[in-house]
Design a protein around this motif. Structure first.
Motif, PDB file in Angstrom:
ATOM      1  N   SER A   1       0.804  -1.225   0.000  1.00 46.10           N
ATOM      2  CA  SER A   1       0.000   0.000   0.000  1.00 46.10           C
ATOM      3  C   SER A   1       0.834   1.271   0.000  1.00 46.10           C
ATOM      4  O   SER A   1       0.304   2.357   0.155  1.00 46.10           O
ATOM      5  N   GLY A   2       2.155   1.156  -0.129  1.00 48.18           N
ATOM      6  CA  GLY A   2       3.003   2.340  -0.093  1.00 48.18           C
ATOM      7  C   GLY A   2       4.447   1.956   0.193  1.00 48.18           C
ATOM      8  O   GLY A   2       4.966   0.981  -0.354  1.00 48.18           O
ATOM      9  N   TYR A   3       5.053   2.726   1.109  1.00 44.99           N
ATOM     10  CA  TYR A   3       6.447   2.474   1.451  1.00 44.99           C
ATOM     11  C   TYR A   3       6.608   2.442   2.963  1.00 44.99           C
ATOM     12  O   TYR A   3       5.784   2.994   3.712  1.00 44.99           O
ATOM     13  N   GLU A   4       7.694   1.797   3.384  1.00 45.31           N
ATOM     14  CA  GLU A   4       8.012   1.746   4.802  1.00 45.31           C
ATOM     15  C   GLU A   4       9.460   2.172   4.982  1.00 45.31           C
ATOM     16  O   GLU A   4      10.358   1.669   4.310  1.00 45.31           O
ATOM     17  N   LYS A   5       9.663   3.108   5.910  1.00 42.28           N
ATOM     18  CA  LYS A   5      11.018   3.563   6.216  1.00 42.28           C
ATOM     19  C   LYS A   5      11.376   3.079   7.611  1.00 42.28           C
ATOM     20  O   LYS A   5      10.674   3.384   8.582  1.00 42.28           O
ATOM     21  N   SER A   6      12.468   2.311   7.700  1.00 39.88           N
ATOM     22  CA  SER A   6      12.887   1.744   8.988  1.00 39.88           C
ATOM     23  C   SER A   6      14.295   2.221   9.302  1.00 39.88           C
ATOM     24  O   SER A   6      15.104   2.465   8.403  1.00 39.88           O
ATOM     25  N   SER A   7      14.578   2.356  10.572  1.00 32.56           N
ATOM     26  CA  SER A   7      15.926   2.772  10.980  1.00 32.56           C
ATOM     27  C   SER A   7      16.354   1.990  12.213  1.00 32.56           C
ATOM     28  O   SER A   7      15.528   1.573  13.033  1.00 32.56           O
ATOM     29  N   LEU A   8      17.675   1.789  12.286  1.00 30.90           N
ATOM     30  CA  LEU A   8      18.247   1.019  13.392  1.00 30.90           C
ATOM     31  C   LEU A   8      19.516   1.721  13.829  1.00 30.90           C
ATOM     32  O   LEU A   8      20.334   2.142  12.994  1.00 30.90           O
ATOM     33  N   LYS A   9      19.705   1.835  15.124  1.00 32.58           N
ATOM     34  CA  LYS A   9      20.930   2.404  15.689  1.00 32.58           C
ATOM     35  C   LYS A   9      21.556   1.385  16.620  1.00 32.58           C
ATOM     36  O   LYS A   9      20.853   0.739  17.403  1.00 32.58           O
ATOM     37  N   LEU A  10      22.886   1.264  16.495  1.00 35.56           N
ATOM     38  CA  LEU A  10      23.549   0.218  17.256  1.00 35.56           C
ATOM     39  C   LEU A  10      24.925   0.688  17.693  1.00 35.56           C
ATOM     40  O   LEU A  10      25.685   1.258  16.899  1.00 35.56           O
TER      41      LEU A  10
ATOM     42  N   ARG B   1      10.043   2.169  12.813  1.00 39.60           N
ATOM     43  CA  ARG B   1       9.578   2.193  11.435  1.00 39.60           C
ATOM     44  C   ARG B   1       8.489   3.239  11.267  1.00 39.60           C
ATOM     45  O   ARG B   1       7.787   3.597  12.212  1.00 39.60           O
ATOM     46  N   THR B   2       8.361   3.702   9.979  1.00 32.43           N
ATOM     47  CA  THR B   2       7.341   4.684   9.630  1.00 32.43           C
ATOM     48  C   THR B   2       6.816   4.366   8.232  1.00 32.43           C
ATOM     49  O   THR B   2       7.606   4.125   7.317  1.00 32.43           O
ATOM     50  N   GLU B   3       5.502   4.340   8.089  1.00 31.19           N
ATOM     51  CA  GLU B   3       4.922   4.127   6.761  1.00 31.19           C
ATOM     52  C   GLU B   3       4.780   5.476   6.065  1.00 31.19           C
ATOM     53  O   GLU B   3       4.302   6.451   6.655  1.00 31.19           O
ATOM     54  N   ILE B   4       5.220   5.528   4.801  1.00 37.42           N
ATOM     55  CA  ILE B   4       5.153   6.769   4.025  1.00 37.42           C
ATOM     56  C   ILE B   4       4.464   6.475   2.691  1.00 37.42           C
ATOM     57  O   ILE B   4       4.471   5.349   2.199  1.00 37.42           O
ATOM     58  N   SER B   5       3.875   7.512   2.110  1.00 37.26           N
ATOM     59  CA  SER B   5       3.084   7.306   0.890  1.00 37.26           C
ATOM     60  C   SER B   5       3.954   7.242  -0.360  1.00 37.26           C
ATOM     61  O   SER B   5       3.593   6.601  -1.353  1.00 37.26           O
ATOM     62  N   SER B   6       5.104   7.909  -0.352  1.00 37.19           N
ATOM     63  CA  SER B   6       5.954   7.919  -1.547  1.00 37.19           C
ATOM     64  C   SER B   6       7.420   7.995  -1.137  1.00 37.19           C
ATOM     65  O   SER B   6       7.753   8.375  -0.013  1.00 37.19           O
ATOM     66  N   ALA B   7       8.280   7.633  -2.094  1.00 35.02           N
ATOM     67  CA  ALA B   7       9.723   7.694  -1.842  1.00 35.02           C
ATOM     68  C   ALA B   7      10.439   7.842  -3.176  1.00 35.02           C
ATOM     69  O   ALA B   7       9.976   7.342  -4.207  1.00 35.02           O
ATOM     70  N   ASP B   8      11.559   8.571  -3.150  1.00 33.84           N
ATOM     71  CA  ASP B   8      12.327   8.757  -4.388  1.00 33.84           C
ATOM     72  C   ASP B   8      12.897   7.433  -4.878  1.00 33.84           C
ATOM     73  O   ASP B   8      12.960   7.172  -6.083  1.00 33.84           O
TER      74      ASP B   8
END
Length: 737
Positions: free
Chosen positions: A123-132, A152-159
């Motif tokens: 349904s779109g895009y997912e942006k996830s991040s991890l710090k270690l 994580r964050t769901e976003i509607s569009s991505a480049d």
């Protein structure tokens, strides 16, 4: 029941303890980008400064990882995800990682990591991040007690989708030496891909390295990469004037130089049978078929699967390197011997590749995994050294080849499959080393050419020994001088026998070249004779019969006779052409027609000329009469034209021409035979008439020597016209007066 409870520092063992070095760690991250179907990967290194501790960023544009991928795959040591799924998500690439430990390579590069991933959802895009912070794994706590910051964050569009890994608080001092090593490793990582779906570019951004930095980071990073790429391009395509394509960020992949002195190409099947070709590039450049049966598998020995082989070999004598650079379009004077050898050495090494990517450290200039130098010490004149060979060995997957990569990413496990791989490659090298050795001997490389028999006659007089003996007391001289004279006579007699045999070769060698043509023409003429004779015998009873059949037989009888007559004329012409070089008793010199002798020669070589698409242009005076032995002229011309056909076949020239012309100067005729094939190197021009000298893959080095001696037998000569634009031999022959 008890269970294993791994401590947190196990991750440090997998990461910076198991991965062999920082270059290997970056390469593991690059391979992960390839597995993610990314068309490229961008690496940026920012060295430490007064304000920060430096950072490395590795970014790709693949399909990215979802939150679940990071949680259940990326954070799972030794996951079997890639073992189960050997193809990438697109199904177009065979994945490179399989052990599930490469992702922890970043632990050896720096203390902290930030991973950012953008992946596509339904349904779109997912942006996830991890710090270690890797330092937390140095504690005595258990793995399951450590919490990792991930969101994580769901976003509607991505480049674009993909993964970016930022590593800070660097552990490695990236000085100029270390950066150069990384560039070399990245260059040798991937071979150029011909399949667009597998195309994978590697970018390295070194703009943060400049001469204004404190030591040891005070060097021009972009210029370093530019110069390294430039050397790679010169070696690859010899286009030294074209600098527009040279990049200071894109890594130019390592390619086998297109030019070499020898080229081996082929493959082993799954059983170990080799089929391929060996080409002597510095000779006639014609592929020689090479086939080796598979050695039997020993008890317990594992096969190493199908293998592709592409190797190039180099000679390192000064004259050889000069010719190599000339073929590359480079000037030897611009390099000098030491730098030219260094350039060759920098690009030597046999790399082992899997799915188009090199398995470290095979292919490094200092990694002699085939133990070539140990072999060469035992026989340096014949064996190939590690610094004389470059190329690729392409192997299959681990399951197909039984060639297993070590967890440290430093080579393959030394199991029986690897040992068989070494055995197979060594067996092929033994074959081509002998062919190279034989060629070098015939071509007079690294040795003085064998002189003609006249030089041997001078030595046979034993003058130097005689002079030394005359310094002895008179009573001691007589028995020694008698012994020397006797030995000298024996040597002279032996040389007479050798010379007589050489003269026999003059007549027989030319005949040997045309045996195939004689058999072909003979069968052509005999076939109608044989068929017509059978028809005559079979239909003889009906010749006088008053019947329709008798009438039909009488109608066809003249055609039978004509076929027999045509065949007999053809055989007569063939025998006439062969007569001068038949080796019969010579008798006295005679007057003969030059054009008739030349036409006889062309008749004998007609099949070879047609099969090789060689056209002959003839401009010889029809009234020119020569005086001598016709067989001498014909023997010389057979050898010269046969040579011309061979060398014309080695070129891609669509218009292959042999020109034969004549002129008269004084009492001698000059018959020029030229061809538009490859020119004879200036360094070889003095040796081409020496017996034994040859640049052909299967030559004996007798042709031109025999041709020259044949001309001399009729008081003529044979020479090379060095001023002619094409390769041109000139036969000087007495004319009839």
């Amino acid at each position: 029941m008890a269970k294993l409870k791994p401590r947190a520092r196990l991750i440090r063992t997998i990461g910076d303890k198991l991965i062999s070095g920082p270059e290997a760690a970056i390469i593991e991250l690059v391979k992960n980008s390839y597995d993610a179907d990314s068309p490229s990967v961008e690496i940026s290194i920012d060295p430490p400064s007064e304000s920060d501790s430096g950072k490395i960023i590795v970014k790709d544009f693949g399909h990215g990882m979802t939150y679940d991928n990071i949680l259940n795959d990326w954070l799972e040591p030794a996951t079997d995800t890639k073992t189960k799924n050997t193809l990438s998500k697109s199904g177009k690439r065979t994945v490179l990682g399989a052990k599930g430990v490469g992702r922890f390579a970043s632990a050896s590069l720096g203390k902290k990591i930030k991973l950012t991933s953008t992946a596509r959802l339904h349904s779109g895009y997912e942006k996830s991040s991890l710090k270690l912070d890797w330092s937390i794994f140095e504690s005595n706590t258990y793995l399951d007690d450590i919490d990792i910051d991930i969101n994580r964050t769901e976003i509607s569009s991505a480049d674009s989708t993909g993964v970016s890994i930022e590593i800070t608080e660097l552990s490695t001092i990236w000085d100029e030496k270390k950066v150069r090593k990384l560039v070399r490793e990245l260059r040798r990582l991937a071979t150029p891909q011909h399949d667009e779906t597998a195309q994978f570019d590697i970018y390295l951004d070194l703009k943060h390295f400049s001469k204004g930095n404190p030591e040891p980071y005070n060097f021009n990073g972009p210029q370093l990469l530019f110069e390294t790429n430039r050397i790679a391009e010169v070696i690859e395509d010899s286009n030294a004037d074209n600098t527009k394509k040279t990049s200071n960020t894109l890594i130019t992949p390592y390619r086998i130089s297109k030019e070499s002195d020898y080229h081996l190409q082929g493959s082993f099947d799954a059983a170990g049978k080799f089929t391929g070709t060996f080409t002597i590039v510095r000779g006639d450049n014609l592929p020689i078929p090479l086939n080796l049966e598979a050695p039997p598998l020993e008890i317990g020995e594992l096969p190493c699967g199908p293998i592709g082989v592409d190797l190039r070999l180099y000679d390192l004598e000064k004259e050889s390197i000069e010719k190599l650079l000339e073929r590359m379009g480079l000037s030897f004077s611009d390099f000098g011997l030491r730098n030219a050898r260094a350039m060759i050495s920098e690009n030597t090494g046999i790399g082992i590749y899997r799915t188009g990517f090199r398995i470290r450290p095979y292919g490094e200039p200092d990694n002699d995994w085939l133990k070539l130098e140990n072999r060469r010490v035992q026989n340096p004149s014949k064996r190939i050294g590690h610094g004389q060979i470059s190329g690729t060995i392409n192997v299959g997957s681990e399951s197909e080849s039984n060639l297993i990569e070590r967890s440290s990413r430093e080579g393959l496990e030394t199991n029986s499959a690897f040992e068989r791989l070494v055995t197979l490659i060594t067996n092929v090298l033994l074959k081509i080393e002998q062919k190279r050795f034989d060629f070098r001997a015939k071509a007079g490389i690294s040795r003085k050419p064998v002189k003609r028999i006249e030089k041997a006659r001078e030595l046979s007089s034993l003058d130097s020994i005689t002079r030394a003996v005359r310094n002895l007391p008179e009573e001691a001289q007589k028995p020694l001088l008698l012994k020397i004279e006797k030995e000298s006579q024996i040597l002279t007699k032996t040389l007479d026998e050798i010379e007589a045999y050489q003269r026999l070769l003059e007549s027989r060698a030319a005949l040997g070249m045309v045996v195939a043509q004689v058999v072909h023409d003979g069968r052509t003429y005999l076939e109608p004779i044989n068929s017509s004779a059978k028809s005559i015998i079979k239909n003889a009873p009906y010749v006088l019969e008053d019947s329709p059949k008798g009438e039909l037989v009488r109608k066809f009888y003249p055609s039978y006779g004509q076929a027999v007559l045509d065949g007999s004329k053809g055989l007569s012409s063939l025998f006439k052409s062969l007569d001068p070089i038949s080796g019969r008793r010579r008798g006295r010199p005679v007057e003969f027609s030059a054009i008739e002798s030349i036409n006889n020669t062309l008749n004998l070589l007609a099949e070879a000329l047609i099969m090789s698409s060689v056209n002959v242009e003839l401009e010889v005076d029809e009234h020119l009469k020569l005086y001598g032995y016709p067989g001498d002229l014909q023997s010389a011309m057979v050898n010269i034209i046969h040579n011309a056909i061979h060398w014309l076949k080695s070129t891609e020239n669509n218009k292959k021409i042999v020109e034969i012309s004549s002129k008269v100067e004084g009492g001698m005729a000059k018959i020029s035979i030229s061809n538009n094939g490859p020119l004879i190197d200036e360094q070889d021009q003095n040796a081409i008439f020496d017996a034994g000298f040859s640049l052909k893959s299967d030559g004996h080095g007798l042709g031109l020597s025999i041709a020259k001696e044949a001309c001399k037998n009729s008081n003529g000569d044979l020479s090379l016209d060095e001023d002619y634009i094409d390769t041109c031999f000139v036969i000087t022959y007495p004319i009839s007066q």
